[in-house]
Design an enzyme around this catalytic site. Structure first.
Site, PDB file in Angstrom:
ATOM      1  N   SER A 257      -2.545   4.265   9.642  1.00 36.64           N
ATOM      2  CA  SER A 257      -2.613   5.063   8.414  1.00 36.64           C
ATOM      3  C   SER A 257      -1.227   5.126   7.786  1.00 36.64           C
ATOM      4  O   SER A 257      -0.247   4.658   8.357  1.00 36.64           O
ATOM      5  CB  SER A 257      -3.106   6.477   8.724  1.00 36.64           C
ATOM      6  OG  SER A 257      -2.072   7.197   9.370  1.00 36.64           O
ATOM      7  N   LYS A 258      -1.189   5.743   6.613  1.00 33.65           N
ATOM      8  CA  LYS A 258       0.066   5.904   5.851  1.00 33.65           C
ATOM      9  C   LYS A 258       1.178   6.500   6.722  1.00 33.65           C
ATOM     10  O   LYS A 258       2.356   6.210   6.531  1.00 33.65           O
ATOM     11  CB  LYS A 258      -0.174   6.835   4.665  1.00 33.65           C
ATOM     12  CG  LYS A 258      -0.659   6.101   3.444  1.00 33.65           C
ATOM     13  CD  LYS A 258       0.532   5.584   2.635  1.00 33.65           C
ATOM     14  CE  LYS A 258       0.183   4.312   1.903  1.00 33.65           C
ATOM     15  NZ  LYS A 258       1.175   3.286   1.928  1.00 33.65           N
ATOM     16  N   ARG A 259       0.752   7.359   7.636  1.00 34.86           N
ATOM     17  CA  ARG A 259       1.696   8.010   8.553  1.00 34.86           C
ATOM     18  C   ARG A 259       2.557   6.969   9.295  1.00 34.86           C
ATOM     19  O   ARG A 259       3.688   7.237   9.675  1.00 34.86           O
ATOM     20  CB  ARG A 259       0.845   8.803   9.542  1.00 34.86           C
ATOM     21  CG  ARG A 259       1.480   9.759  10.457  1.00 34.86           C
ATOM     22  CD  ARG A 259       0.388  10.668  11.048  1.00 34.86           C
ATOM     23  NE  ARG A 259      -0.775   9.919  11.542  1.00 34.86           N
ATOM     24  CZ  ARG A 259      -0.850   9.343  12.741  1.00 34.86           C
ATOM     25  NH1 ARG A 259       0.174   9.427  13.564  1.00 34.86           N
ATOM     26  NH2 ARG A 259      -1.925   8.685  13.106  1.00 34.86           N
ATOM     27  N   GLY A 261       3.697   4.277   8.012  1.00 32.76           N
ATOM     28  CA  GLY A 261       4.527   3.498   7.083  1.00 32.76           C
ATOM     29  C   GLY A 261       3.656   2.617   6.209  1.00 32.76           C
ATOM     30  O   GLY A 261       2.483   2.907   5.987  1.00 32.76           O
ATOM     31  N   GLU A 267       3.582  -3.492  -0.446  1.00 36.79           N
ATOM     32  CA  GLU A 267       4.681  -2.637   0.035  1.00 36.79           C
ATOM     33  C   GLU A 267       5.641  -3.448   0.918  1.00 36.79           C
ATOM     34  O   GLU A 267       6.856  -3.288   0.836  1.00 36.79           O
ATOM     35  CB  GLU A 267       4.130  -1.463   0.850  1.00 36.79           C
ATOM     36  CG  GLU A 267       3.559  -0.342   0.006  1.00 36.79           C
ATOM     37  CD  GLU A 267       2.834   0.685   0.868  1.00 36.79           C
ATOM     38  OE1 GLU A 267       3.436   1.718   1.161  1.00 36.79           O
ATOM     39  OE2 GLU A 267       1.673   0.428   1.263  1.00 36.79           O
TER      40      GLU A 267
END
Ligand code: GLU
Length: 504
Positions: A257-259, A261, A267
């Protein structure tokens, strides 16, 4: 006997950006096609109109191009099996559904959502082992069904799963045989009442129509596969080989997840990773060449990839490994390529280049002083993890006599023992004045400075620390001789004067 040509596809839904899990699926399909002399097809699965956008499609296409995963058929390219967006293929799904209706392999279902909910509740209450659709409309007389359709009654189309089908076995190239109990498969919907096909139907119509021989995709789709096999069988199309690949987890083994990175391809691109290194890294999240090789260049991947080296266990992402791989690719570049594709573009984006106003693109800028960029590349290549690292490492070269001083370095290298530093800088200046403009090369500069510790009876570290801070502004710059060659004689002498001012 020649085998059928391999045809694989990557079929992203444009409901968001291209994430690393999807990118890895694309890489495996691409590499499998290339390694087997087959075709790689890109198809946009945009049948979910509420979540698919044209903007996302463009983002995905850009990401695929950046990754260098060239497709043989698909958007922008065409091919014999087009169109390659599902929204442009609705007639084909309709046609296939009509064929199944005509053959009695599918039927219209008029059950309302309320009726379906009631049936489900009743099945639960009587602990019926079959909790799916109760096949209420399966035996409605076709003429009666047609009358209801003509009268405008809403209906879905369901596939007729043969009652005697027995277990459905998915022969999976990664997981082996996976058996699903056919009794649990209900007559699922292939067309919704709004006239749109369901994923399990559209995808099979397309895969059959496009002659897909191997379906390599995430194992979140394994549970859809028995239903899809029912559609292949109803259509009378050969069932392809499936290969369901494991999830990519975060470094901690939890769902990515975004957690953790960055999760989207763009990106990573924006953070300065090289496409080649990124493809290499992703390929190894679940596949290995020989269990140990970490640097697998694109051409090796494209010739050696095979499904039997794909692991069925989830892979953990590993940002440090990505950094290591990226740094290795950078270190292995030749100077000119590094200068033109990494160094100069970064320096332009940071506003440090172009130094000479009329050169605009990287190749032109390089041509203004190739030797200078080659030398800078030579010293930065082994010191760069991601491309933007070159900016801060080069900045001191673009400041003329007025280098920006790092205050801690100034204290340590110049002002802590100002008198001693002044002695060092004075001696350095005298030594360097002896090196002419024509001789101004790293080796000659190093040779001129090398004698100072003995001459001044000071530790080497003390001497070079002061000179380094004077010339580069800090204590962590690239090798001193090369840095000074790049700065040029005049700037170096001026910087010594400026540092001496600080020692007064
Ligand atoms: N559009 C589907 C997805 O993005 C593709 C599934 C498949 O490969 O069959 O998950």
């Amino acid at each position: 006997m020649s085998e059928k040509q391999v045809r694989v596809r990557f079929a992203p839904s444009p409901t968001g950006k291209l994430h690393i899990g999807g990118a890895r699926t694309a890489i495996y399909n691409w590499a499998f096609a290339r390694a087997n002399g087959g075709k790689f097809i890109l198809r946009i699965d945009d049948t979910d109109p509420t979540r698919s956008t044209e903007e996302n499609t463009q983002i995905i296409l850009r990401a695929m191009k950046w990754l260098g995963l060239d497709w043989d058929e698909g958007p922008d390219k065409g091919g014999d099996c087009g169109p390659y967006s599902q929204t442009e293929r609705l007639d084909l799904y309709r046609e296939a559904a009509n064929k199944l209706l005509a053959e009695g392999k599918a039927y219209p279902c008029f059950c309302t959502p309320e009726k379906l909910a009631e049936d489900k509740k009743a099945a639960e209450e009587r602990h019926d082992p079959f909790q799916g659709y109760q096949r209420t409309c399966r035996n409605i007389d076709p003429a009666e069904a047609q009358r209801r359709i003509d009268a405008g009654e809403p209906y879905t189309i369901r596939i007729k799963v043969p009652l005697d089908r027995g277990d459905v076995i998915v022969h999976d190239a990664v997981h082996g045989d996976v058996t699903f109990n056919a009794r649990e498969l209900d007559d699922f919907i292939i067309f919704r009442s709004d006239g749109t096909p369901t994923y399990n139907f559209a995808t099979v119509v397309d895969d059959a129509d496009m002659g897909i021989t191997h379906i390599i995709r995430g194992d979140d789709h394994l549970s859809n596969t028995p239903r899809q096999i029912m559609v292949y069988e109803a259509l009378g199309a050969p069932v392809p080989t499936f290969a369901h690949i494991s999830m990519i987890l975060g470094p901690d083994g939890k769902k990515l997840s975004k957690r953790h990175g960055a999760t989207s391809v763009e990106e990573y691109r924006d953070q300065g990773y090289l496409a080649d290194a990124f493809v290499n890294y992703l390929a190894l999240l679940g596949w290995s060449l020989d269990g140990e090789t970490t640097i697998v260049p694109r051409d090796v991947l494209a010739s050696q990839f095979s499904l039997d080296h794909v692991s069925k266990n989830p892979a953990k992402s590993d940002p440090e490994r990505l950094n290591w791989i990226n740094a290795t690719y950078l270190a292995n570049m030749d100077n000119q390529t590094f200068a033109q594709t990494v160094l100069i573009p970064e320096l332009v984006s940071a506003g440090l280049e172009p130094v000479q106003g009329n050169a605009t693109d990287a190749d032109e800028i390089y041509a203004t002083r190739p030797g200078w960029y080659d030398l800078l590349s030579e010293i930065l290549r082994p010191r760069t993890t991601v491309s933007p690292d070159v900016i801060e490492k080069s900045r001191f070269l673009y400041e003329g006599a007025n280098v920006t001083f790092d205050q801690k370095s100034v204290e340590k290298g110049l002002t802590k023992d100002a008198a001693q530093s002044a002695t060092v800088l004075t001696a350095a200046k005298t030594a360097l004045e002896g090196v002419s403009e024509e001789e101004w090369k790293a080796a000659a500069i190093d040779a001129a400075l090398e004698v100072l510790p003995e001459q001044l009876d000071l530790k080497k570290r003390v001497v070079f620390q002061s000179i380094r801070v004077a010339e580069c502004g800090n204590m962590v710059s690239p090798p001193l001789g090369e840095s000074m060659e790049l700065l040029g004689r005049e700037v170096c002498l001026a910087r010594l004067d400026r540092a001496m001012e600080l020692c007064k």
